[in-house]
Design a protein around this motif. Structure first.
Motif, PDB file in Angstrom:
ATOM      1  N   ALA A  54      47.572  78.098 -29.531  1.00  0.00           N
ATOM      2  CA  ALA A  54      47.676  78.529 -30.927  1.00  0.00           C
ATOM      3  C   ALA A  54      46.301  78.724 -31.552  1.00  0.00           C
ATOM      4  O   ALA A  54      46.085  79.672 -32.319  1.00  0.00           O
ATOM      5  CB  ALA A  54      48.478  77.498 -31.723  1.00  0.00           C
TER       6      ALA A  54
ATOM      7  N   ASN B  67      45.029  82.197 -33.198  1.00  0.00           N
ATOM      8  CA  ASN B  67      44.631  82.229 -34.603  1.00  0.00           C
ATOM      9  C   ASN B  67      43.183  82.702 -34.760  1.00  0.00           C
ATOM     10  O   ASN B  67      42.882  83.537 -35.619  1.00  0.00           O
ATOM     11  CB  ASN B  67      44.800  80.844 -35.217  1.00  0.00           C
TER      12      ASN B  67
ATOM     13  N   THR C 123      51.773  81.344 -34.051  1.00  0.00           N
ATOM     14  CA  THR C 123      50.800  80.246 -34.130  1.00  0.00           C
ATOM     15  C   THR C 123      51.449  78.995 -34.698  1.00  0.00           C
ATOM     16  O   THR C 123      51.288  77.883 -34.160  1.00  0.00           O
ATOM     17  CB  THR C 123      49.602  80.655 -35.005  1.00  0.00           C
TER      18      THR C 123
ATOM     19  N   MET D  54      53.902  77.339 -32.202  1.00  0.00           N
ATOM     20  CA  MET D  54      53.227  76.646 -31.106  1.00  0.00           C
ATOM     21  C   MET D  54      52.622  75.327 -31.580  1.00  0.00           C
ATOM     22  O   MET D  54      52.693  74.303 -30.891  1.00  0.00           O
ATOM     23  CB  MET D  54      52.142  77.536 -30.512  1.00  0.00           C
ATOM     24  N   LEU D  55      52.044  75.330 -32.759  1.00  0.00           N
ATOM     25  CA  LEU D  55      51.439  74.104 -33.288  1.00  0.00           C
ATOM     26  C   LEU D  55      52.498  73.047 -33.576  1.00  0.00           C
ATOM     27  O   LEU D  55      52.305  71.858 -33.273  1.00  0.00           O
ATOM     28  CB  LEU D  55      50.647  74.422 -34.553  1.00  0.00           C
TER      29      LEU D  55
END
Length: 482
Positions: A280, A284, A434, A437-438
């Protein structure tokens, strides 16, 4: 062992060497994203060329970082760091003078080889020198100091692009490399190397071919399609080679990646969380750095300064977070940090055609920075603190390989994530991926990470140095309470 606040001369030198050796690697990672539009304007190429400028470095770095960890344990961390520094300096010059995009990509790939020698060896130097709360604090200091590359990279890169040339920014590595070489010369420290250990060269070849084939196919597939033999042949070879690599690790006498390490709960869980979190972060960083210039129209300097608050927060608080994680355990930080970063990524959905950095990007940057500060040092401490110091080189290498390969694969899939074009809609799609995934990384940490047992204190009330569990001995982490 010195207490967390009382380092010996050699410990201070080791920490500085580790910081500076990692600094040059992190610096190039942040410089490249800001420089991509300028490189494209001068040397040509589209989104695929930009992907390869990033991924050529990550392919060799991710593929060879495991063998670099083995080299660190076999030949000594100091010697491997020395070779990495020299190689990084030479390839930085090659990148700065590259006349074409193709030669620049080749130079970036060679730089990845040198970078593979630096980060795991420098971190292994810390974990072999510090243990217990002192190690958590040292890793926190390492995190805060190396994070300064996140300040220097975008700012110097943006200034160079706007007022001089993107080429010059690749030469700033000369200063930290020179200082690190001098510190290595005055450090009275001898590497401890096992006599019978060897390097698994066959495993290194299988890993390199495996990752290279898979990533090549992922990057070029949007241009050629899955039916093209130029795509499915490298993908097939890559998958088979990587499968062969895993088989090789199970049977080799001295494997690059001892599979027994993954019996340690905090090690395998931490690396799984690392894959989601650092994938991620790579997505980003790439998307924000490029979109702010090509989509929002900011000059390179302002695009470089846009994420400055993240770095400031990390420099101020990372050391303190590392100390607290050593006292309270990493689980809380590794859970809340990624979830907070996910919120920061979601805030990027407020970016609109009527662009405003102050109301649409800055709130995301601040929240993201707070979450990243809570995450990095505890994550590193949880993973490396679970492994015997004798295997700290390969353990650090595996964790770095996981983080770099995760970023490598995500960037390779960029066209599919953003829908083929990094316009506003593509930017929003990347923000959603992102955030997902985080959030997954935070949930993995909550479910899997276990805080180590409370350490006994000596007569003065200071925590004694921790005795790490042996490789493959998962009882130390599995039996501990969350």
């Amino acid at each position: 062992m010195a207490g967390p606040r009382t380092m010996t001369r050699d410990q201070r030198l080791v920490l500085w060497i580790a910081v500076l050796a990692s600094f040059v690697s992190f610096l190039d990672g942040t410089v490249v994203t800001v420089a991509l539009p300028a490189i494209q304007r001068e040397l040509g190429g589209g989104l695929t060329t930009q992907q390869w400028i990033v991924d050529a470095y990550l392919v060799t770095l991710g593929a060879l970082i495991l063998v670099a960890g083995s080299l660190s344990d076999v030949f000594g961390r100091i010697r491997v760091i020395l070779a990495g520094l020299i190689g990084f300096g030479v390839t930085s010059v090659a990148i700065a003078i590259a006349p074409t995009a193709e030669l620049l990509i080749v130079a970036r790939a060679l730089q990845g080889v040198a970078g593979a020698l630096l980060v795991p060896s420098s971190l292994a130097l810390i974990t072999a020198t510090f243990r217990g709360p002192a190690q958590s604090r040292a890793i926190g200091i390492w995190t805060a100091a190396t994070t300064s590359a996140m300040v220097a990279g975008p700012v110097l890169g943006g200034l160079s692009v706007d007022f001089l040339s993107w080429r010059l920014v690749f030469l700033i590595n000369v200063v930290p490399i020179g200082v690190t070489l001098w510190l290595l010369a005055i450090l009275k420290h001898h590497d401890v190397r096992p006599e019978a250990a060897t390097v698994d060269w066959l495993g290194a070849m299988l890993c390199t071919v495996g990752l290279g084939g898979i990533v090549f196919a992922l990057i070029e597939q949007p241009n050629l399609g899955w039916a093209s033999p130029v795509i499915w042949a490298p993908m097939s070879i890559g998958i088979l080679s990587f499968a062969g690599f895993l088989v090789r690790q199970a049977v080799a006498r001295d494997p690059m990646m001892p599979l027994g390490l993954f019996r340690v709960r905090n090690f395998w869980t931490g690396n799984l969380a690392t894959a989601f979190i650092y994938g991620a972060l790579a997505l980003n960083g790439f998307v924000v750095g490029v979109y702010l210039q090509q989509g929002a129209g900011l000059p390179a300097t302002l695009a470089g300064l846009a994420t400055l608050p993240i770095t400031v927060l990390m420099i101020i608080f990372s050391s303190r977070v590392g100390t607290l994680a050593g006292r309270w355990g990493p689980r809380l930080f590794m859970t809340l940090g990624p979830l907070l970063m996910a919120v920061g990524a979601v805030l990027l959905l407020t970016v609109s055609p009527d662009f405003s950095y102050w109301t649409q990007v800055l709130p995301s940057v601040i929240v993201f920075g707070l979450g990243l500060t809570l995450t990095v040092a505890p994550l590193t401490s949880a993973i490396l603190g679970a492994i015997d110091p004798a295997h700290s080189g390969i353990a650090s290498a595996i964790n770095n390989a996981v983080s770099r390969v995760a970023g490598l694969i995500v960037i390779a899939m960029l066209a599919a994530i953003v829908g083929g074009s990094l316009d506003l809609d593509g930017f929003h799609r990347a923000a959603i991926v992102t955030a997902a995934m985080l959030a997954t990384g935070g949930l993995v940490s909550y479910a899997g990470i276990r805080n180590p047992p409370k350490q006994p204190t000596d007569a003065a009330g200071s925590p004694e140095a921790a005795t790490p569990g042996a490789v493959g001995s998962s009882d130390r982490t599995d039996s501990a309470g969350g």
